[in-house]
Design an enzyme around this catalytic site. Structure first.
Site, short mmCIF file in Angstrom:
data_model
loop_
_atom_site.label_atom_id
_atom_site.label_comp_id
_atom_site.label_asym_id
_atom_site.label_seq_id
_atom_site.Cartn_x
_atom_site.Cartn_y
_atom_site.Cartn_z
N GLU A 39 -17.93 -56.13 12.13
CA GLU A 39 -16.58 -56.16 12.68
C GLU A 39 -16.49 -54.99 13.67
O GLU A 39 -16.79 -53.85 13.30
CB GLU A 39 -15.55 -55.99 11.56
CG GLU A 39 -14.14 -56.09 12.10
CD GLU A 39 -13.05 -55.94 11.04
OE1 GLU A 39 -13.37 -55.91 9.84
OE2 GLU A 39 -11.89 -55.85 11.46
N ARG A 263 -24.87 -52.98 -1.60
CA ARG A 263 -24.72 -52.18 -0.39
C ARG A 263 -25.37 -50.83 -0.58
O ARG A 263 -25.54 -50.35 -1.70
CB ARG A 263 -23.25 -52.07 0.03
CG ARG A 263 -22.36 -51.30 -0.92
CD ARG A 263 -20.89 -51.51 -0.58
NE ARG A 263 -20.45 -50.81 0.61
CZ ARG A 263 -19.93 -51.41 1.69
NH1 ARG A 263 -19.79 -52.70 1.74
NH2 ARG A 263 -19.53 -50.71 2.71
N LYS A 273 -16.10 -47.31 7.31
CA LYS A 273 -15.68 -47.08 8.70
C LYS A 273 -14.27 -46.50 8.75
O LYS A 273 -13.98 -45.66 9.60
CB LYS A 273 -15.74 -48.39 9.48
CG LYS A 273 -17.14 -48.73 9.96
CD LYS A 273 -17.14 -50.00 10.79
CE LYS A 273 -17.07 -51.21 9.90
NZ LYS A 273 -17.24 -52.47 10.61
P1 ATP Z 1 -17.16 -50.63 6.14
O1 ATP Z 1 -16.63 -50.73 4.76
O2 ATP Z 1 -18.01 -49.45 6.37
O3 ATP Z 1 -16.11 -50.78 7.18
P2 ATP Z 1 -17.82 -53.34 6.45
O4 ATP Z 1 -18.50 -54.11 5.40
O5 ATP Z 1 -16.38 -53.60 6.63
O6 ATP Z 1 -18.17 -51.83 6.26
P3 ATP Z 1 -18.83 -54.84 8.62
O7 ATP Z 1 -18.79 -54.48 10.06
O8 ATP Z 1 -17.98 -55.92 8.14
O9 ATP Z 1 -18.50 -53.52 7.84
O10 ATP Z 1 -20.33 -55.04 8.16
C1 ATP Z 1 -21.27 -55.81 8.84
C2 ATP Z 1 -22.37 -56.17 7.87
O11 ATP Z 1 -22.98 -55.00 7.36
C3 ATP Z 1 -21.82 -56.94 6.70
O12 ATP Z 1 -22.72 -58.00 6.41
C4 ATP Z 1 -21.80 -55.93 5.59
O13 ATP Z 1 -21.96 -56.53 4.34
C5 ATP Z 1 -22.98 -55.03 5.96
N1 ATP Z 1 -22.78 -53.69 5.42
C6 ATP Z 1 -21.70 -52.89 5.59
N2 ATP Z 1 -21.83 -51.75 4.90
C7 ATP Z 1 -23.03 -51.83 4.26
C8 ATP Z 1 -23.75 -50.95 3.38
N3 ATP Z 1 -23.26 -49.77 3.01
N4 ATP Z 1 -24.95 -51.36 2.94
C9 ATP Z 1 -25.47 -52.54 3.31
N5 ATP Z 1 -24.85 -53.40 4.13
C10 ATP Z 1 -23.64 -53.06 4.61
MG MG Z 2 -16.14 -55.97 6.76
#
Ligand code: ATP
Ligand code: MG
Length: 565
Positions: A39, A263, A273
């Site tokens: 995102e 994760r 983020k």
């Molecule tokens: P955040 O909570 O940091 O905002 P998010 O999951 O909302 O992370 P996205 O941009 O939606 O961030 O993530 C893109 C991809 O990266 C998704 O498939 C998500 O599952 C994966 N991802 C995000 N954080 C992690 C992590 N700590 N370890 C492994 N994969 C991750």
């Molecule tokens: Mg997300």
């Protein structure tokens, strides 16, 4: 990728690889198509690197492809700047996507999907307030109750949904819900929201839309439109899988399947983020790419290499249960790689003058030394040696203990790549501060052709005073004082600011480097001998060179924390 990553050498398979091999063998898929779906509401962090290496790595391993798909369904938090930085970070990590896609590319498709659900009696417009909806949701042990709007006819719903799109209703006045099961044990199946009104311009579609699909309505459908075979996400999406499958089934779309892995969590840092953005907004760090940030851009600015990050992601593997990885593993991976590629340079941080009393007045000898003993192809550099040098103040003791193999009265040490010297005398000022060390050098002891027979246990780094090049050095420490700042913050109203390490940046305004560094091409990785690994900061210029310490030579954090630093 061209180089052999450890994943290619590994013979045991992780559970996702097992699934893929089974699917290929049983003919469920002919090839593999994965996606990385960020995102664009922030910069990528090391957790995303795990997801990137996994998605791109699987496609590489099985001869498939990976799409980069921006999951841009929330216009309020997303920007083009984030999109551009995400692309830069993925490329820097060493990956190239087959297609660049955006969930917003599919808004028209997704709208049509919603209309189909409405016509099939599988979605309805709900005018309840969010509080009413929450109250009707029930609890995991108590079924929910039906919304009074649940029985609206498909015709009425279709009309209302079109009017939602036309912008007739204010935000929050109504939503579109899938009509599934208000008593499902899975709370997400209790008529989840699939569209909401947001009167906000979108970074790609502008003012075209004022209704936006939710994650659940967009993600699986985007996967299916692209014919993604294996949609890999993190464990918190496990409860969403039932809805993912339900939508694909009811809409009769390509059968993409979702698989979840744990994760990445890392000690002494935060990985959300939203929270990282707060650090930036509150000015606690110098932007998203502050070298103390766990972002890809922060790690890059600090001097971590893509190879080290990929190696780290491979070593931690793919787990099915959440765990916390020690940040020292990432640092270990950095040392492993930097040792192989970094140019060796001598830099004195806290200088004291060393006079070579028997050196011919004004004479300079150009010594030659390898740039990197681990890599012959890195060549050699010239190091000027003269009668007045700087050495590190801490490398001299007037009355040293037995185990001190550095300099002291009557003691001999080797100056790296140069000669053995013996200390005869030293001078202190009226305050007792050491101002000068006086030594003899042994002409036959030159490195590489030493016939002196003199034994010197220690080797010191040094620079010639007249040739020294002044640089600024920035040393970093953990950004947080506790190993689990996120958990601590959760217990403390989300306030993680209390756990910021106020000593996480130490600036050395002037350090003295051997002159070769002034002429090096930009972008080299360095080992400052006996100090650590360093990388030029983005703010570095020809006139003012600034170096970030990536990692120390050894892991001294464990030792320091044991001593209760
Ligand atoms: P955040 O909570 O940091 O905002 P998010 O999951 O909302 O992370 P996205 O941009 O939606 O961030 O993530 C893109 C991809 O990266 C998704 O498939 C998500 O599952 C994966 N991802 C995000 N954080 C992690 C992590 N700590 N370890 C492994 N994969 C991750
Ligand atoms: Mg997300």
């Amino acid at each position: 990728m061209s180089d052999t990553s450890p994943s290619e050498e590994r013979t045991s398979r992780n559970f996702i690889e097992e699934i893929i091999e089974r699917d290929l063998k049983e003919g469920r898929h002919k090839s593999v198509l994965t996606r990385f779906p960020p995102e664009p509401n922030g910069y990528l962090h090391i957790g995303h690197a795990k997801s990137i290496t996994l998605n791109f790595g699987l496609a590489e391993k099985y001869g498939g492809e990976t799409n980069l798909r921006f999951d841009d369904t929330n216009p309020v938090t997303e920007t083009v700047e984030y999109v551009e930085n995400i692309k830069q970070d993925v490329r820097w990590l060493g990956y190239e996507w087959a297609r660049e896609k955006y969930a917003s590319d599919y808004f028209e498709h997704l709208f049509d999907f919603a209309i189909r659900l409405i016509r099939d009696g599988l979605a309805y417009v709900d005018d309840s307030t969010s509080e009413e909806i929450a109250a009707m949701k029930g609890t995991p042990t108590r079924p929910g109750t039906d919304s009074p709007y649940r029985s609206r006819t498909p015709e009425e719903n279709e009309d209302l949904f079109h009017r939602m799109r036309e912008g007739e209703f204010p935000e929050g006045s109504c939503i579109l819900r899938a009509k599934i099961d208000m008593s499902s044990p899975n709370m997400l199946m209790r008529d989840p929201v699939i569209y909401r009104i947001k009167h906000a311009p979108h970074h790609r579609t502008g003012d075209k839309w004022c209704i936006y699909p939710t994650y659940d309505m967009a993600h699986g459908q985007s996967d299916a439109i692209e014919k993604i075979t294996h949609s890999i996400c993190t464990l918190e999406f496990m409860p969403h899988r039932e809805l993912y499958d339900w939508l694909i089934d009811k809409l009769d779309l390509y059968p993409s399947r979702q698989y979840e892995f744990a994760r990445l969590n890392m000690s002494y840092t935060i990985m959300s983020k939203r929270r990282l953005l707060k650090l930036v907004e509150d000015g606690i760090v110098d932007g998203w790419d502050d070298p103390r940030m766990p972002t890809i851009s922060g790690l890059r600015r600090r001097g971590f290499t893509p190879e080290a990050i990929r190696d780290f992601c491979t070593r931690i593997g793919v787990a099915k249960r959440d765990n916390v990885i020690d940040v020292s593993l990432l640092e270990f991976c950095a040392r492993e790689h930097l040792n192989k590629i970094s140019l060796r340079r001598m830099v004195v941080f806290d200088p004291v003058k060393l006079v070579i009393t028997n050196w011919p007045d004004g004479e300079v000898e150009e010594l030659e030394s390898e740039n990197n003993p681990e890599d012959e192809s890195a060549g050699t550099r010239k190091i000027p040696f003269g009668g007045e040098l700087y050495i590190e103040r801490e490398d001299f003791m007037e009355d040293p203990p037995k185990k001190f193999f550095r300099l002291g009265p009557g003691r001999s040490v080797r100056l790296k790549s140069a000669f053995i010297i013996t200390c005869d005398d030293f001078i202190r000022d009226e305050n007792g501060r050491l101002t000068e060390i006086r030594s003899r050098y042994h002409p036959e002891s030159k490195s590489g052709s030493d016939t002196s027979g003199i034994k010197a246990k220690g080797t010191l780094h040094w620079v010639s005073i007249t040739h020294a090049h002044k640089i600024e050095v920035r040393e970093y420490d953990r950004l947080f004082t506790v190993a689990n700042p996120s958990e601590e913050a959760d217990k403390n109203d989300g306030k993680f600011i209390d756990y910021i390490n106020s000593d996480s940046l130490n600036v050395v305004p002037v350090a003295y480097a051997e002159p070769a560094i002034a002429g090096d091409a930009p972008g080299n990785y360095y080992q400052f001998m006996r100090k650590g690994y360093y990388f030029p900061d983005k703010a570095t210029t020809r006139e003012k060179q600034i170096y970030n310490r990536t990692v120390t030579l050894r892991d001294d954090w464990a030792r320091k924390s044991k001593q209760g630093k």
